[in-house]
Design a protein around this motif. Sequence first.
Motif, PDB file in Angstrom:
ATOM      1  N   GLN A 133     -13.193   2.413 -14.683  1.00 13.32           N
ATOM      2  CA  GLN A 133     -13.385   1.161 -15.417  1.00 13.32           C
ATOM      3  C   GLN A 133     -12.017   0.521 -15.627  1.00 13.32           C
ATOM      4  O   GLN A 133     -11.086   1.164 -16.122  1.00 13.32           O
ATOM      5  CB  GLN A 133     -14.061   1.401 -16.770  1.00 13.32           C
ATOM      6  CG  GLN A 133     -14.361   0.110 -17.522  1.00 13.32           C
ATOM      7  CD  GLN A 133     -15.031   0.365 -18.863  1.00 13.32           C
ATOM      8  OE1 GLN A 133     -15.045   1.498 -19.340  1.00 13.32           O
ATOM      9  NE2 GLN A 133     -15.574  -0.672 -19.464  1.00 13.32           N
ATOM     10  N   SER A 134     -11.899  -0.735 -15.246  1.00 10.47           N
ATOM     11  CA  SER A 134     -10.618  -1.422 -15.350  1.00 10.47           C
ATOM     12  C   SER A 134     -10.838  -2.924 -15.374  1.00 10.47           C
ATOM     13  O   SER A 134     -11.861  -3.428 -14.911  1.00 10.47           O
ATOM     14  CB  SER A 134      -9.722  -1.050 -14.155  1.00 10.47           C
ATOM     15  OG  SER A 134      -8.548  -1.827 -14.129  1.00 10.47           O
ATOM     16  N   ASP A 135      -9.844  -3.636 -15.920  1.00  5.64           N
ATOM     17  CA  ASP A 135      -9.846  -5.090 -15.863  1.00  5.64           C
ATOM     18  C   ASP A 135      -8.994  -5.594 -14.696  1.00  5.64           C
ATOM     19  O   ASP A 135      -8.709  -6.775 -14.583  1.00  5.64           O
ATOM     20  CB  ASP A 135      -9.326  -5.676 -17.187  1.00  5.64           C
ATOM     21  CG  ASP A 135      -7.919  -5.194 -17.528  1.00  5.64           C
ATOM     22  OD1 ASP A 135      -7.314  -4.452 -16.713  1.00  5.64           O
ATOM     23  OD2 ASP A 135      -7.417  -5.559 -18.610  1.00  5.64           O
TER      24      ASP A 135
ATOM     25  N   HIS B 293      -0.859   3.471  -8.858  1.00  5.10           N
ATOM     26  CA  HIS B 293       0.106   4.413  -9.427  1.00  5.10           C
ATOM     27  C   HIS B 293       0.842   3.783 -10.606  1.00  5.10           C
ATOM     28  O   HIS B 293       1.133   4.461 -11.602  1.00  5.10           O
ATOM     29  CB  HIS B 293       1.112   4.858  -8.360  1.00  5.10           C
ATOM     30  CG  HIS B 293       0.518   5.720  -7.292  1.00  5.10           C
ATOM     31  ND1 HIS B 293       1.055   5.829  -6.032  1.00  5.10           N
ATOM     32  CD2 HIS B 293      -0.583   6.524  -7.301  1.00  5.10           C
ATOM     33  CE1 HIS B 293       0.324   6.666  -5.307  1.00  5.10           C
ATOM     34  NE2 HIS B 293      -0.675   7.093  -6.064  1.00  5.10           N
ATOM     35  N   PHE B 294       1.132   2.492 -10.500  1.00  3.55           N
ATOM     36  CA  PHE B 294       1.783   1.800 -11.615  1.00  3.55           C
ATOM     37  C   PHE B 294       0.875   1.842 -12.845  1.00  3.55           C
ATOM     38  O   PHE B 294       1.326   2.120 -13.967  1.00  3.55           O
ATOM     39  CB  PHE B 294       2.090   0.351 -11.225  1.00  3.55           C
ATOM     40  CG  PHE B 294       2.846  -0.420 -12.265  1.00  3.55           C
ATOM     41  CD1 PHE B 294       4.229  -0.408 -12.297  1.00  3.55           C
ATOM     42  CD2 PHE B 294       2.176  -1.161 -13.230  1.00  3.55           C
ATOM     43  CE1 PHE B 294       4.929  -1.114 -13.271  1.00  3.55           C
ATOM     44  CE2 PHE B 294       2.862  -1.865 -14.204  1.00  3.55           C
ATOM     45  CZ  PHE B 294       4.245  -1.840 -14.227  1.00  3.55           C
ATOM     46  N   ALA B 295      -0.415   1.574 -12.636  1.00  7.79           N
ATOM     47  CA  ALA B 295      -1.364   1.630 -13.752  1.00  7.79           C
ATOM     48  C   ALA B 295      -1.461   3.041 -14.320  1.00  7.79           C
ATOM     49  O   ALA B 295      -1.575   3.229 -15.539  1.00  7.79           O
ATOM     50  CB  ALA B 295      -2.739   1.143 -13.297  1.00  7.79           C
ATOM     51  N   CYS B 296      -1.386   4.056 -13.441  1.00  8.75           N
ATOM     52  CA  CYS B 296      -1.421   5.451 -13.906  1.00  8.75           C
ATOM     53  C   CYS B 296      -0.189   5.777 -14.745  1.00  8.75           C
ATOM     54  O   CYS B 296      -0.291   6.488 -15.756  1.00  8.75           O
ATOM     55  CB  CYS B 296      -1.498   6.405 -12.715  1.00  8.75           C
ATOM     56  SG  CYS B 296      -3.086   6.432 -11.864  1.00  8.75           S
TER      57      CYS B 296
ATOM     58  N   THR C 186       4.374  -5.554 -14.894  1.00  8.19           N
ATOM     59  CA  THR C 186       3.295  -5.611 -13.896  1.00  8.19           C
ATOM     60  C   THR C 186       3.787  -4.979 -12.597  1.00  8.19           C
ATOM     61  O   THR C 186       4.996  -4.940 -12.335  1.00  8.19           O
ATOM     62  CB  THR C 186       2.850  -7.053 -13.603  1.00  8.19           C
ATOM     63  OG1 THR C 186       3.943  -7.765 -12.984  1.00  8.19           O
ATOM     64  CG2 THR C 186       2.410  -7.769 -14.869  1.00  8.19           C
ATOM     65  N   PRO C 187       2.865  -4.528 -11.745  1.00  6.92           N
ATOM     66  CA  PRO C 187       3.289  -3.898 -10.497  1.00  6.92           C
ATOM     67  C   PRO C 187       3.918  -4.868  -9.515  1.00  6.92           C
ATOM     68  O   PRO C 187       4.707  -4.459  -8.660  1.00  6.92           O
ATOM     69  CB  PRO C 187       1.988  -3.307  -9.934  1.00  6.92           C
ATOM     70  CG  PRO C 187       0.900  -4.121 -10.552  1.00  6.92           C
ATOM     71  CD  PRO C 187       1.396  -4.479 -11.917  1.00  6.92           C
ATOM     72  N   GLU C 188       3.579  -6.152  -9.635  1.00  8.85           N
ATOM     73  CA  GLU C 188       4.138  -7.122  -8.694  1.00  8.85           C
ATOM     74  C   GLU C 188       5.528  -7.606  -9.094  1.00  8.85           C
ATOM     75  O   GLU C 188       6.200  -8.309  -8.323  1.00  8.85           O
ATOM     76  CB  GLU C 188       3.196  -8.317  -8.509  1.00  8.85           C
ATOM     77  CG  GLU C 188       2.776  -9.029  -9.769  1.00  8.85           C
ATOM     78  CD  GLU C 188       1.425  -8.563 -10.298  1.00  8.85           C
ATOM     79  OE1 GLU C 188       0.591  -9.427 -10.628  1.00  8.85           O
ATOM     80  OE2 GLU C 188       1.213  -7.332 -10.371  1.00  8.85           O
TER      81      GLU C 188
ATOM     82  N   GLU D 260      -6.869   9.123  -5.036  1.00  2.58           N
ATOM     83  CA  GLU D 260      -6.905   8.092  -4.000  1.00  2.58           C
ATOM     84  C   GLU D 260      -8.230   7.332  -4.024  1.00  2.58           C
ATOM     85  O   GLU D 260      -8.261   6.123  -3.819  1.00  2.58           O
ATOM     86  CB  GLU D 260      -6.645   8.704  -2.625  1.00  2.58           C
ATOM     87  CG  GLU D 260      -6.106   7.690  -1.643  1.00  2.58           C
ATOM     88  CD  GLU D 260      -5.445   8.337  -0.438  1.00  2.58           C
ATOM     89  OE1 GLU D 260      -4.909   7.591   0.396  1.00  2.58           O
ATOM     90  OE2 GLU D 260      -5.463   9.579  -0.311  1.00  2.58           O
ATOM     91  N   ALA D 261      -9.321   8.036  -4.274  1.00  6.26           N
ATOM     92  CA  ALA D 261     -10.607   7.345  -4.414  1.00  6.26           C
ATOM     93  C   ALA D 261     -10.569   6.402  -5.612  1.00  6.26           C
ATOM     94  O   ALA D 261     -11.047   5.262  -5.552  1.00  6.26           O
ATOM     95  CB  ALA D 261     -11.736   8.357  -4.561  1.00  6.26           C
ATOM     96  N   GLN D 262      -9.997   6.865  -6.718  1.00  8.52           N
ATOM     97  CA  GLN D 262      -9.839   6.011  -7.892  1.00  8.52           C
ATOM     98  C   GLN D 262      -8.974   4.797  -7.570  1.00  8.52           C
ATOM     99  O   GLN D 262      -9.221   3.693  -8.066  1.00  8.52           O
ATOM    100  CB  GLN D 262      -9.232   6.811  -9.036  1.00  8.52           C
ATOM    101  CG  GLN D 262     -10.143   7.892  -9.593  1.00  8.52           C
ATOM    102  CD  GLN D 262      -9.399   8.907 -10.451  1.00  8.52           C
ATOM    103  OE1 GLN D 262      -8.166   8.932 -10.494  1.00  8.52           O
ATOM    104  NE2 GLN D 262     -10.138   9.770 -11.139  1.00  8.52           N
ATOM    105  N   ALA D 263      -7.975   5.007  -6.722  1.00  7.25           N
ATOM    106  CA  ALA D 263      -7.089   3.900  -6.352  1.00  7.25           C
ATOM    107  C   ALA D 263      -7.858   2.787  -5.665  1.00  7.25           C
ATOM    108  O   ALA D 263      -7.632   1.604  -5.944  1.00  7.25           O
ATOM    109  CB  ALA D 263      -5.969   4.405  -5.442  1.00  7.25           C
TER     110      ALA D 263
END
Length: 357
Positions: free
Chosen positions: A15-17, A133-136, A166-168, A315-318
Amino acid sequence: MSGTSLDGVDAAMLQSDGQEILAFGDSGYRAYSAQEQAVLRSGLGCWQDAPEVAQVAALCEQAHEEVLAGFEGAELIGFHGQTLAHDPGGRGTHQAGDGAALAARLGKPVVWDFRSSDVELGGQGAPLAPFFHFACAKWIGATEPLAFLNLGGVGNITWVDPRKSTPEEPGALLAFDTGPANAPLNDLLQQRRGQAYDKDGALAAQGEVVEGALELFLDDPYFPKIPPKSLDRDAFADMLDLVRELDDGDAAATMTGMAATAVMLALDHCPTRPHQLLVTGGGRHNPVMMQMLEASLDCAVKPVEMVGLDGDMLEAQAFAYLAIRVAKGLPTSSPETTGVSALVGGGTVSYPANNPA
């Protein structure tokens, strides 16, 4: 996610936005049989026009449909497909499997073909997990630069600065393939012993690393090449030739040492030394591989489970996370992760006929 190790399909709920991880959900796994692995292997190196591809795509879609049928409540599905060929700068990238067909079967929208847009804009098309990975890193509360190491068929590393927002954002990430990891070792075990992989590193533990073969491996021009950079599963196909004259134990130990040394060289490309290296993928289950990493690196080496993540499903979560970003029009890769010319949101969204866009 069905990766280059060809062992099976991982599926995971998230679950994520599209920015933060809000919750992790159920996960599942559907193994490929030996016969199915043979079908997948028959398509390795093949492009869309090859006759072998139809059978591989059909198997991939069927396996994904079977494992995804066990999940209730999913609003969106990320479908990576099976990578058969990867040649950025050349013919492109090819993941077999039709997301539109899967959407029709499951009755839910499917995001797929994650890599093509990146490659078309000059990127490597891989690795794609870094934004996740950044979110993790944010989810575990990291405050210093760290790195995620995925030891799948091919190894890839993501250096993360969690102090960025942010990752970007420039300087938030650097990602690239380290070199071969489990794929050539699995091929060695399959050829010599009819086994899928070196379970618990048992065979490598019986041998020693042969320095001559290791040095020849490290002469490859890939290692000093400045990232971002990526590899095809069979980019180091000559590894088997380098250990051909060695007995099984020494061959397994040497190939394990090759994968670990490639990671050591990869850290030299990172902007700063990571505070810790969090290891995911099948390679973290190989104690010989982990011992080699710990002995050669000057940072803490931990399986991701030690920070509350699931290394079998990361990786599936990614790709669940990336699917949400694609649906929301957010970027999924950047110049720092794939070398793409600008921020790009890769992926196609296919809707079932009863749920049009």
